[in-house]
Design a protein around this motif. Sequence first.
Motif, short mmCIF file in Angstrom:
data_model
loop_
_atom_site.label_atom_id
_atom_site.label_comp_id
_atom_site.label_asym_id
_atom_site.label_seq_id
_atom_site.Cartn_x
_atom_site.Cartn_y
_atom_site.Cartn_z
N GLY A 16 -16.16 17.96 -42.22
CA GLY A 16 -15.17 18.46 -43.19
C GLY A 16 -13.74 18.12 -42.79
N GLU A 17 -12.85 18.20 -43.77
CA GLU A 17 -11.44 17.86 -43.49
C GLU A 17 -10.66 19.03 -42.90
OE1 GLU A 17 -8.92 15.69 -46.12
OE2 GLU A 17 -10.65 14.75 -47.09
N GLY A 18 -11.21 20.23 -43.03
CA GLY A 18 -10.52 21.39 -42.46
C GLY A 18 -9.16 21.62 -43.10
N SER A 60 -20.71 13.70 -38.74
CA SER A 60 -19.25 13.73 -38.84
C SER A 60 -18.75 12.80 -39.93
CB SER A 60 -18.64 13.38 -37.49
OG SER A 60 -19.15 12.15 -37.05
N PRO A 89 -18.14 12.04 -47.75
CA PRO A 89 -18.71 13.37 -47.51
C PRO A 89 -19.98 13.60 -48.34
CG PRO A 89 -16.37 13.52 -48.02
CD PRO A 89 -16.78 12.11 -48.29
N LEU A 90 -21.02 14.09 -47.70
CA LEU A 90 -22.31 14.30 -48.38
C LEU A 90 -22.62 15.77 -48.60
CD1 LEU A 90 -24.38 11.54 -46.53
CD2 LEU A 90 -23.56 11.49 -48.89
#
Length: 386
Positions: A16-18, A60, A89-90
């Motif tokens: 995740g990008e956070g 990641s 992103p999955l």
Amino acid sequence: MSEHPLCTQAVVLVGGEGTRLRPITSRVPKPVAPVVERPFITYVLDLLARHGVQRVIFSSGFLASAIETECGDGLQYGIAVEHVVESEPLGTAGAIKNVQSRLDDGPLFALNGDVLTDVDLGALARLHKEKAAMATIFLTPVEDPRRYGLVCVRPDASVSSFVEKPGNEHSGGGLINAGVYVLEPPVLEMIPAGRMFSIERGVFPKLAQAGSLFAFVGAAYWRDIGTPESYLQAHFDILEGALKTAVADELGPGYVHVSSSARVAATARIVPPSYVADGAEVGAGAQVGPLAVIGAGASVGEGATVVESVVQAGARVGAHASVEGSVLVRDSWVGAGTQVSHAILGEACRVGAGNRLANGICLHPGVELPDNSVQFRDVEQSGEGR
Ligand code: GTP
């Protein structure tokens, strides 16, 4: 650790990008953000190693190379680590599906990589086996479940309903999905390959309906570090010994760690619980703590105060400045006499002397404020993505 662990492989989601943790995560991915001077992900690896997990696959994406550089093959943590990087992103299920070819045919732990917990993974796996479950979720109580998945459980521990992010229709506390699961391999067949898919929305509700989703409600410590408030609170909890960590061992019974290479003036006060890392400097008459972390090579000037705050590696607090309820990300500076209260300064910010920052202000990495330019809320929030 149990003698014969039931589950020895784990997938940890770290892609995740956070965004909610910016600017702390503007330049480092959330799993590598330091928490009491250790990359956060090392707490997760310690937990897995303690429970007999032998192989961990990191799924990641965002800033993946920083995670790979930090953890490498995992040898230093006593666990074999592999890295699988998504090109896009999955989602929380798609990411697990994406590493399926690396898994053996036994059950697996799946964890969100931003969860700090001392949950008994052995007990979770035992309940999973005893119930012959397809999936078993660790649940934890929270006062406000709105940003989590709310779960209702029958007396036999089976899940009767699973509502992801229930929103305002739910008031009051509840048991939430803590982001730690045991899954049987057939669960992966419910997930389409190569596209975004959510385990909370696409898998758990179906398993609950089929009666094959179970819940483990332990009295464990749990917190996700996904927001600045919870990131800071995770530091406090570790400093207070609310869960077993390697840091708690360093702090000892006095709840203070001052590295032998730190330079602390004789008239400075280090108030427990506090952590002063290698090469840090604390000037004459300064006060550090309670609940303060001074990172490696950081400095706290003469007469300055740092309370309930994190001053990351290389950051500097000027003489007679005060820092409270705040995070100074690495290499940021606060000038003499400046007051910082409940604020986040991104990496390498420069805040001149005589300023007053407060009330949730977040400064972008590299922002520079001249001397005497800001008094309380004069600066609008300027974190990336805010
Ligand atoms: P926010 O942007 O602040 O919501 O943070 P986040 O991107 O980390 O999302 P969230 O907190 O919901 O994610 C929970 C965990 O799942 C984190 O450890 C993320 O790294 C991970 N995660 C979320 N989405 C993905 C994804 O698409 N792929 C992978 N591999 N991991 C993900």
